[in-house]
Design an enzyme around this catalytic site. Structure first.
Site, PDB file in Angstrom:
ATOM      1  N   ASN A 135       6.539   1.679  -5.272  1.00 12.28           N
ATOM      2  CA  ASN A 135       6.952   1.158  -6.575  1.00 12.28           C
ATOM      3  C   ASN A 135       6.056   1.615  -7.727  1.00 12.28           C
ATOM      4  O   ASN A 135       6.537   2.110  -8.742  1.00 12.28           O
ATOM      5  CB  ASN A 135       6.989  -0.372  -6.518  1.00 12.28           C
ATOM      6  CG  ASN A 135       7.882  -0.956  -7.593  1.00 12.28           C
ATOM      7  OD1 ASN A 135       8.903  -0.377  -7.942  1.00 12.28           O
ATOM      8  ND2 ASN A 135       7.495  -2.097  -8.124  1.00 12.28           N
TER       9      ASN A 135
ATOM     10  N   PRO B  15       0.834  -1.202   0.000  1.00 15.52           N
ATOM     11  CA  PRO B  15       0.000   0.000   0.000  1.00 15.52           C
ATOM     12  C   PRO B  15       0.871   1.256   0.000  1.00 15.52           C
ATOM     13  O   PRO B  15       1.801   1.379   0.793  1.00 15.52           O
ATOM     14  CB  PRO B  15      -0.790  -0.128   1.299  1.00 15.52           C
ATOM     15  CG  PRO B  15      -0.817  -1.596   1.574  1.00 15.52           C
ATOM     16  CD  PRO B  15       0.499  -2.117   1.095  1.00 15.52           C
ATOM     17  N   GLU B  16       0.566   2.176  -0.901  1.00 20.24           N
ATOM     18  CA  GLU B  16       1.324   3.413  -1.004  1.00 20.24           C
ATOM     19  C   GLU B  16       0.448   4.575  -0.553  1.00 20.24           C
ATOM     20  O   GLU B  16      -0.634   4.361   0.004  1.00 20.24           O
ATOM     21  CB  GLU B  16       1.859   3.567  -2.433  1.00 20.24           C
ATOM     22  CG  GLU B  16       2.743   2.388  -2.825  1.00 20.24           C
ATOM     23  CD  GLU B  16       3.292   2.453  -4.244  1.00 20.24           C
ATOM     24  OE1 GLU B  16       3.483   3.567  -4.771  1.00 20.24           O
ATOM     25  OE2 GLU B  16       3.535   1.382  -4.833  1.00 20.24           O
TER      26      GLU B  16
ATOM     27  N   ARG C  82       0.858 -11.319   6.739  1.00 14.29           N
ATOM     28  CA  ARG C  82       2.285 -11.638   6.676  1.00 14.29           C
ATOM     29  C   ARG C  82       3.120 -10.977   7.767  1.00 14.29           C
ATOM     30  O   ARG C  82       4.337 -11.050   7.754  1.00 14.29           O
ATOM     31  CB  ARG C  82       2.822 -11.274   5.287  1.00 14.29           C
ATOM     32  CG  ARG C  82       2.241 -12.186   4.217  1.00 14.29           C
ATOM     33  CD  ARG C  82       2.691 -11.789   2.825  1.00 14.29           C
ATOM     34  NE  ARG C  82       4.133 -11.788   2.706  1.00 14.29           N
ATOM     35  CZ  ARG C  82       4.777 -11.424   1.597  1.00 14.29           C
ATOM     36  NH1 ARG C  82       4.094 -11.017   0.545  1.00 14.29           N
ATOM     37  NH2 ARG C  82       6.086 -11.441   1.543  1.00 14.29           N
TER      38      ARG C  82
ATOM     39  N   LYS D 185       3.463   6.757   4.158  1.00 12.11           N
ATOM     40  CA  LYS D 185       2.756   5.476   4.237  1.00 12.11           C
ATOM     41  C   LYS D 185       2.298   5.166   5.661  1.00 12.11           C
ATOM     42  O   LYS D 185       1.869   4.055   5.946  1.00 12.11           O
ATOM     43  CB  LYS D 185       3.661   4.351   3.744  1.00 12.11           C
ATOM     44  CG  LYS D 185       4.098   4.480   2.293  1.00 12.11           C
ATOM     45  CD  LYS D 185       4.998   3.313   1.894  1.00 12.11           C
ATOM     46  CE  LYS D 185       5.535   3.490   0.489  1.00 12.11           C
ATOM     47  NZ  LYS D 185       6.418   2.362   0.093  1.00 12.11           N
TER      48      LYS D 185
END
Length: 364
Positions: free
Chosen positions: A193, A2-3, A133, A60
């Site tokens: 990214n 997530p950006e 994760r 972020k």
């Protein structure tokens, strides 16, 4: 990962669902990795009984402003973190695990906030923070804007974009690839990214181009497009279906496929090539993004980003984690080839080429 736009959306979801409500109860699960500088029990004790005044975001990172003198939650979604309001779907970044939104508490839950109704007889609102994760981070901060992780971050393209003169000076000081610089969270907080690739595409700049070699005209384009991409994505609430049709984002996810979906203004089919820059897989439109002075290799420079940054303290949160896992895992149904003899072992350079078509208008 997530950006900036996705994190803005997460903060907005909590604000819309619970602003002005008191936290009556906090359910938590123990996780000594995700909870940083605090325990799950301490987290619950410190925020129970306090009212959500507002939510905010920087880069972020997002935070919950609570009344009272206690510390406030400062949160980072990591790579797979998500917010879920009970009764709705979790707001995962791109890929969503198969999960029934009616299953509660949700799988991989780190905490659930129970908010009292604003009016008597109303329903309690429950909001969960989950992460499959364990790459997310949960902190409690006293002075959230002036202590890590936020204090270590660079400018935010929405909140604190510097003047063009200051931006240009910062860029020309660096001898690293421009893609790596954009990913450096101590330079541009919130740019990850896909945003970096989008900005470089609209600016017609190759991701491997050395930052200090950029012309003033190219730097101005980068400056303009960092704001343009971030603001546009935020305006549509990070809903990629609403992104402009000429964005690279619409065409970057089909690596290895031969479907044509992107056409340049000249009518020529665009060719997208994938290379690794700054530890990230980067999409490059070959006809648009030319590497100037390609015979000279860009000077390697260590970049402090949110992968393993002692400055930002956002450890193990790199965008390239998924790429690295794919490299380590053999494809299903294929046997792993035996290693070559040491004498003949060579390093292989991996690259991909895909042609895609559609309508494209470069912003300037």
């Amino acid at each position: 990962m997530p950006e900036l736009p996705e994190v803005e959306r997460a903060a907005g979801v909590i604000r819309a669902a619970a602003k002005g409500r008191k936290i009556s109860k906090v359910e938590t699960t123990e996780d000594t990795i995700v909870y940083t500088g605090t325990s799950h029990t301490e987290f619950a004790q410190e925020i129970t009984g306090r009212t959500l005044v507002d939510t905010g975001r920087y880069g972020k990172v997002f935070y919950l402003l609570l009344d009272g003198d206690g510390r406030v939650p400062v949160l980072h979604l990591g790579m797979t973190g998500a917010i879920q309001v009970r009764g709705g779907e979790a707001l995962y970044y791109r890929k969503k695990p198969k999960q029934d939104p009616n299953d509660w508490p949700p799988k991989f839950m780190k905490f659930i906030l129970h908010f009292e109704p604003l009016e008597e007889g109303g329903e309690i609102t429950e909001i969960a923070f989950l992460d499959p994760r364990r790459l997310a981070r949960i902190r409690l901060c006293k002075d959230h804007l002036n202590e890590p992780p936020i204090s270590a971050l660079g400018f935010d393209p929405i909140l604190s974009m510097p003047p063009i003169e200051e931006f240009q000076e910062k860029v020309l000081k660096r001898g690293c690839p421009i893609k790596a610089l954009l990913l450096d969270q101590s330079f541009s907080a919130g740019v990850g990214n896909w945003i970096a690739d989008e900005v470089l595409f609209h600016s017609a700049v190759h991701p491997e181009q050395t930052a200090k070699s950029l012309s003033p005209e190219k730097i101005k384009l980068l400056y303009r497009n960092i704001e343009y991409v971030c603001k546009t994505a935020v305006e549509v609430n990070a809903d990629s279906r609403e992104f402009p049709s000429n964005w690279l984002f619409k065409h970057r996810w089909g690596k290895g496929k031969d479907k044509s979906t992107l056409v340049l203004p000249s009518g020529e089919k665009a060719s997208i090539k994938w290379i690794t820059v700054g530890g990230r897989t980067s999409a490059v439109v070959q006809q648009v993004q030319k590497l100037e002075g390609a015979s000279k290799k860009a000077k390697k420079e260590k970049i402090e980003d949110d992968t393993e940054s002692s400055t930002s303290e956002l450890t193990d949160l790199g965008d390239d984690t998924e790429d690295e896992e794919k490299k380590r895992k053999p494809a299903k149904g294929k046997r792993k080839a035996p290693p070559e003899p040491k004498q003949s072992r060579k390093k292989l350079k991996r690259s991909g080429l895909t042609q895609v078509t559609g309508q494209l208008t470069l912003s300037s």
